[in-house]
Design an enzyme around this catalytic site. Structure first.
Site, PDB file in Angstrom:
ATOM      1  CB  SER A   1      32.320 -43.010 -42.729  1.00 35.89           C
ATOM      2  OG  SER A   1      33.238 -42.005 -43.245  1.00 35.89           O
ATOM      3  CE  LYS A   2      28.041 -43.790 -48.950  1.00 31.22           C
ATOM      4  NZ  LYS A   2      26.497 -43.589 -48.067  1.00 31.22           N
ATOM      5  NE  ARG A   3      34.807 -38.684 -42.695  1.00 32.35           N
ATOM      6  CZ  ARG A   3      36.278 -38.810 -42.107  1.00 32.35           C
ATOM      7  NH1 ARG A   3      37.184 -38.317 -42.497  1.00 32.35           N
ATOM      8  NH2 ARG A   3      36.340 -39.473 -41.166  1.00 32.35           N
ATOM      9  CG  HIS A   4      38.318 -43.768 -44.076  1.00 33.84           C
ATOM     10  ND1 HIS A   4      36.958 -43.059 -43.614  1.00 33.84           N
ATOM     11  CD2 HIS A   4      39.438 -42.586 -44.254  1.00 33.84           C
ATOM     12  CE1 HIS A   4      37.901 -42.894 -42.618  1.00 33.84           C
ATOM     13  NE2 HIS A   4      38.719 -41.926 -42.458  1.00 33.84           N
ATOM     14  N   GLY A   5      36.464 -43.408 -48.978  1.00 29.07           N
ATOM     15  CA  GLY A   5      36.347 -43.958 -50.702  1.00 29.07           C
ATOM     16  C   GLY A   5      36.115 -44.997 -50.392  1.00 29.07           C
TER      17      GLY A   5
END
Ligand code: GLU
Length: 499
Positions: free
Chosen positions: A254-258
Site C-alpha cells: 500500500s501507500k505505506r510502502h512508498g
C-alpha cells in the site's frame, strides 16, 4: 466444437491512480491475449459516480499506453460491444433487470433500512452470520408490482437457489461457496443504481469474455457473480485470481510502502520495459527456468496462466532496480537522452530544447553516469560535480589544510593558472606528474586534494572522463554554466582567500 477466440478484459475503476497490483492484472490479461491470439478489452467501471473522475480515466489510459499495453476494444478505439464505459450502459442493465423480474429470478424488496438493521442486530445477538431473511421473496408478483407502481421504493434482489456455488479457478483450482454465504443479495439498490457484481457479470457475459483474470480481492465476489450467470442461464467464463502483492514487511502493498503507482515509477525514471518485466515476475515464472530478463516478445511467447502461482508475491525494489539497470543497458542512447533530459532541464542545468552540440556533450555525461544509477531521476545527483560541486565537508577541508594537502594545493593551482589554454586529459596527467615530483606526495594524498578542488568531494568519476567534460561543457551555452578546470581553480582560490 472449436474453442472460441479467447477474450479477456481489464476493468479498472477510475477512482485513483493505477497501482502495481492493477498494472500487473492489466499486464497478465494483455500477455494472455497476445499469447493466445485473443482479444484484450478495456472496460471502464465508473458506476461509482461519487468516486469516479474523468482525470483518473485519462491518467489510466496514459499509464497503460506507457506500459505498452494496447487494447483491441474499449475507450478511444470502440468495438462491437460498445459502449465500454459502464456509466453509458445503464439501459442495458435495466433491460436485464426487467428480464430477471419477469422470469421470477429476481424480486423487488421493500424492506426499509431500519428493518434490515433490526435483522442484523438480531443475528448479532444470536451469533448468526447475518443474511437477508428473504422476507420479500414471498411477496406475490402482483402485490410487488402494485406497491412499486404506487411509488414505494424498492431494491432488486436475486433469488439465489439453495445450492453450492462452484467455479473453477485456473490459479487456485476448484472453488466452492455455500449458497448461504451470499443469501439473496441486492442487484439494484433502491436508488436505482446497480451494484458492482451485477454490472460486471452482465458486461463480461455480453462482451463474450472467456477468461476473467483479476486480483484475488475479487474472489469473494465470484460466488455472487456465478449466481448471476446461472440466473441468466449463461455459461461461466474461466476465472484466474491473482495473488496479493505484499510489501517487504509481508503486509499488503500500500501507500505505506512508498511509491506504488505506475505514474510515480515513470517519474522516477523506471523504464516501461523494466516495470513490465518486473510485474510479469510478480507471481509468474517461465517454464523450467530461473530466467528473469525477458523482452516483450519473449514474455508473450512464454506467458501461460498455468504458471501463475497462488502464493503472494513480495515487492522487491532491488530486483526492480536490477531489471531497470539491465533495460537501461539495452536502450539506445538517443532514447535515454530524451528520457533523462527533463530531469536536468527541470534544474535549469540543460536548456528546455536540445542543440546538436549539447546533445553530443550530454551523451558523454550519460555514458559516464548511467552505469551508476538505478533510476534515471538519480542522474543529476550523480552528475552534480559538473554543475553544482558539493560543498566541501569538514573532513575534506582538514585534508586540504594538512601539510601534504597544502603543498599539493599550492603546486596544482599554480600549474593550472600558468596553463595558456584548455586542458586535455593528457596535459592534465603531465601536470599531475609534475606536482607529484615537486611535492613528493603521491597516491590518494595527491589525488584527493585535487579532486576536492575540482568537484568539492574526494571521490567521483575518473579524471580522464571528467576533465574533458568540464573543458567541453564550459564552452557550451547552458542555463547553468559548467566551469572549466581553470575556472574551478580560480573559484577555489577566491573562496579560500576569505577563509
Ligand atoms: N472494477 C474492479 C476494480 O477495479 C475490477 C472488476 C473485475 O476485474 O472484475 O477492482
Amino acid at each position: 466444437m472449436s474453442n472460441p477466440t479467447p477474450r479477456v478484459r481489464f476493468a479498472p475503476s477510475p477512482t485513483g491512480m493505477l497501482h502495481v497490483g492493477n498494472a500487473r492484472t492489466a499486464l497478465y490479461n494483455w500477455l494472455f491475449a497476445r499469447h493466445t491470439g485473443g482479444d484484450f478489452v478495456l472496460r471502464i467501471e465508473d458506476t461509482d459516480v461519487e468516486r469516479s473522475e474523468a482525470r483518473y480515466e485519462t491518467q489510466l489510459i496514459e499509464d497503460l499506453r506507457w506500459l505498452g499495453l494496447d487494447w483491441s476494444e474499449g475507450p478511444l478505439v470502440g468495438g462491437p460491444y460498445a459502449p465500454y464505459r459502464q456509466s453509458e450502459r445503464m439501459e442495458i442493465y435495466q433491460q436485464h433487470t426487467d428480464r430477471l423480474l419477469r422470469e421470477g429470478k429476481a424480486y423487488r424488496c421493500f424492506c426499509t433500512a431500519e428493518e434490515l438493521e433490526q435483522e442484523r442486530q438480531l443475528a448479532l445477538q444470536e451469533h448468526r452470520t447475518q443474511m437477508y431473511s428473504g422476507k420479500c421473496r414471498a411477496l406475490a408478483t402482483s402485490e410487488a408490482e402494485t406497491r412499486a407502481a404506487a411509488g414505494e421504493s424498492f431494491a432488486v434482489r436475486l433469488a439465489v437457489p439453495d445450492a453450492p456455488l462452484r467455479f473453477h479457478d485456473i490459479v487456485r483450482g476448484d472453488v466452492e461457496f455455500a449458497s448461504e454465504t451470499v443469501s439473496d443479495f441486492i442487484l439494484v439498490r433502491s436508488t436505482g443504481v446497480p451494484v458492482y457484481n451485477y454490472v460486471v457479470t452482465i458486461d463480461d457475459a455480453l462482451m463474450q469474455i472467456t477468461h476473467v483474470i483479476r486480483g484475488d480481492d475479487h474472489i469473494s465476489n465470484t460466488p455472487r457473480q456465478v449466481a448471476i450467470y446461472q440466473a441468466f442461464g449463461w455459461q461461466l467464463p474461466q476465472f484466474a485470481h491473482l495473488s496479493t502483492i505484499l510489501g517487504s514487511d509481508r503486509e499488503r502493498l500500500s501507500k505505506r510502502h512508498g511509491a506504488t503507482s505506475v505514474a510515480s515509477f515513470r517519474e522516477m525514471g523506471i523504464l516501461p520495459q523494466a516495470l513490465a518485466n518486473y510485474l510479469a515476475l510478480l507471481g509468474w515464472g517461465a517454464e523450467g527456468g530461473t530466467r528473469e530478463t525477458f523482452t516483450r516478445e519473449e514474455l508473450i511467447a512464454e506467458f501461460k496462466l498455468e504458471r501463475v502461482t497462488p502464493s503472494p508475491a513480495v515487492f522487491d525494489w532491488d530486483k526492480l532496480h536490477w531489471l531497470n539497470r539491465h533495460v537501461i543497458k539495452q536502450t539506445p542512447l538517443p532514447e535515454l537522452r530524451a528520457l533523462s533530459w527533463p530531469y536536468f532541464a527541470a534544474l535549469h542545468w540543460l536548456p528546455p530544447h536540445a542543440t546538436a552540440a549539447i546533445d553530443a556533450w550530454f551523451d558523454r555525461v550519460l555514458e559516464l553516469f548511467l552505469p551508476a544509477v538505478d533510476q534515471l531521476q538519480q542522474l543529476p545527483e550523480k552528475a552534480t560535480a559538473l554543475w553544482k560541486p558539493a560543498p566541501v565537508t569538514q573532513e575534506d577541508a582538514s585534508l586540504l589544510a594538512s601539510e601534504a594537502g597544502e603543498r599539493v594545493v599550492r603546486a596544482f593551482t599554480a600549474k593550472i593558472l600558468a596553463e595558456p589554454g584548455g586542458l586535455t586529459p593528457q596535459r592534465f596527467k603531465e601536470l599531475m606528474n609534475e606536482v607529484k615530483v615537486e611535492t613528493g606526495v603521491k597516491g590518494k594524498d595527491l589525488f584527493h586534494p585535487v579532486r576536492i578542488i575540482l568537484t568539492g568531494a574526494h571521490s567521483g568519476p575518473e579524471f580522464d572522463k571528467l576533465i574533458p567534460l568540464l573543458e567541453d561543457g564550459s564552452k557550451l551555452d547552458l542555463p547553468t554554466h559548467v566551469s572549466s578546470v581553470r575556472e574551478r581553480v580560480e573559484a577555489f582560490i577566491a573562496s579560500s582567500v576569505g577563509s
